[in-house]
Enzyme design. Structure first.
Site, mmCIF file in Angstrom:
data_model
loop_
_atom_site.group_PDB
_atom_site.id
_atom_site.type_symbol
_atom_site.label_atom_id
_atom_site.label_comp_id
_atom_site.label_asym_id
_atom_site.label_seq_id
_atom_site.Cartn_x
_atom_site.Cartn_y
_atom_site.Cartn_z
ATOM 1 N N THR A 7 0.862 -1.181 0.000
ATOM 2 C CA THR A 7 0.000 0.000 0.000
ATOM 3 C C THR A 7 0.891 1.221 0.000
ATOM 4 O O THR A 7 2.111 1.101 0.119
ATOM 5 C CB THR A 7 -0.931 0.027 1.225
ATOM 6 N N ALA A 162 1.645 5.530 -7.339
ATOM 7 C CA ALA A 162 0.821 4.508 -7.999
ATOM 8 C C ALA A 162 1.340 4.183 -9.401
ATOM 9 O O ALA A 162 1.188 3.050 -9.876
ATOM 10 C CB ALA A 162 -0.631 4.965 -8.064
ATOM 11 N N CYS A 165 4.755 1.954 -8.155
ATOM 12 C CA CYS A 165 4.647 0.788 -7.265
ATOM 13 C C CYS A 165 3.497 -0.123 -7.714
ATOM 14 O O CYS A 165 2.345 0.321 -7.782
ATOM 15 C CB CYS A 165 4.413 1.259 -5.831
ATOM 16 N N THR A 168 0.296 -0.424 -5.415
ATOM 17 C CA THR A 168 -0.429 0.816 -5.128
ATOM 18 C C THR A 168 -1.291 1.165 -6.332
ATOM 19 O O THR A 168 -0.816 1.132 -7.460
ATOM 20 C CB THR A 168 0.571 1.960 -4.853
#
Length: 181
Positions: A7, A162, A165, A168
């Site tokens: 996350t 985002a 990763c 994410t």
């Protein structure tokens, strides 16, 4: 059993606001199990915002414990965080929980770990999770080089994380409080 993981949680303080934002992806191995999890929440009658990275069930247990510590200590964020960290480290069941918490109120921002650490970040910025370092780097650059609001910085930095990763996504939950700093 494989652990749910990954996350990005980011918190920024600027111009009388504190903002915590996080993505909504829950992954198990290489599979996305859920895309709209809510990893950022308001606690203690809306006076505290908190985000988590790590095991979802573990985080909910820690949120409940943290909120009870806030109640016990009349909303004193630092005292509640220290008490939770002590319990987390010494309790046989709690110490097995795998998560990190970011918490903030109008006065302070803290990261709480299962090792008993309560960390106050430098430069009004904190990030945790698999995309945390990407979001933190982006937010730091935006803080130093723009006049964007705390909320806009969180939105833009999470978007950058985002894009980099794989754990994410861009389904963000963002909470904001007025800040004294």
């Amino acid at each position: 059993m494989e652990q749910f993981r990954g996350t990005t949680i980011l918190s920024v303080r600027r111009n009388g606001k504190v903002v915590i934002g996080g993505d909504g992806q829950v992954s198990m191995g290489s599979t996305i199990m859920k895309a709209n999890a809510r990893k950022v929440r308001r606690l203690y009658n809306g006076k505290v915002i908190a985000g988590f990275a790590g095991g979802t069930a573990d985080a909910f247990t820690l949120f409940e414990r943290f909120e009870s510590k806030l109640e016990k200590h009349s909303g004193n964020l630092t005292r509640a965080a220290v008490e939770l960290a002590k319990d987390w480290r010494t309790d046989r069941i709690l110490r097995r929980l795998e998560a990190l918490l970011t918490v903030a109120d109008s006065k302070a921002s803290l990261i709480i770990t299962g090792l008993g650490d309560v960390i106050e970040p430098e430069q009004s910025l904190m990030a945790i999770g698999s995309g945390g370092s990407f979001a933190q780097a982006a937010a730091k650059a935006l803080l130093e080089n723009t006049k964007l609001s705390a909320r806009k910085i969180v939105e833009k930095a999470l978007t950058i994380a985002a894009d980099i990763c794989i754990y994410t996504n861009q389904n963000f939950t963002i909470e904001e409080l007025d800040s004294e700093s």
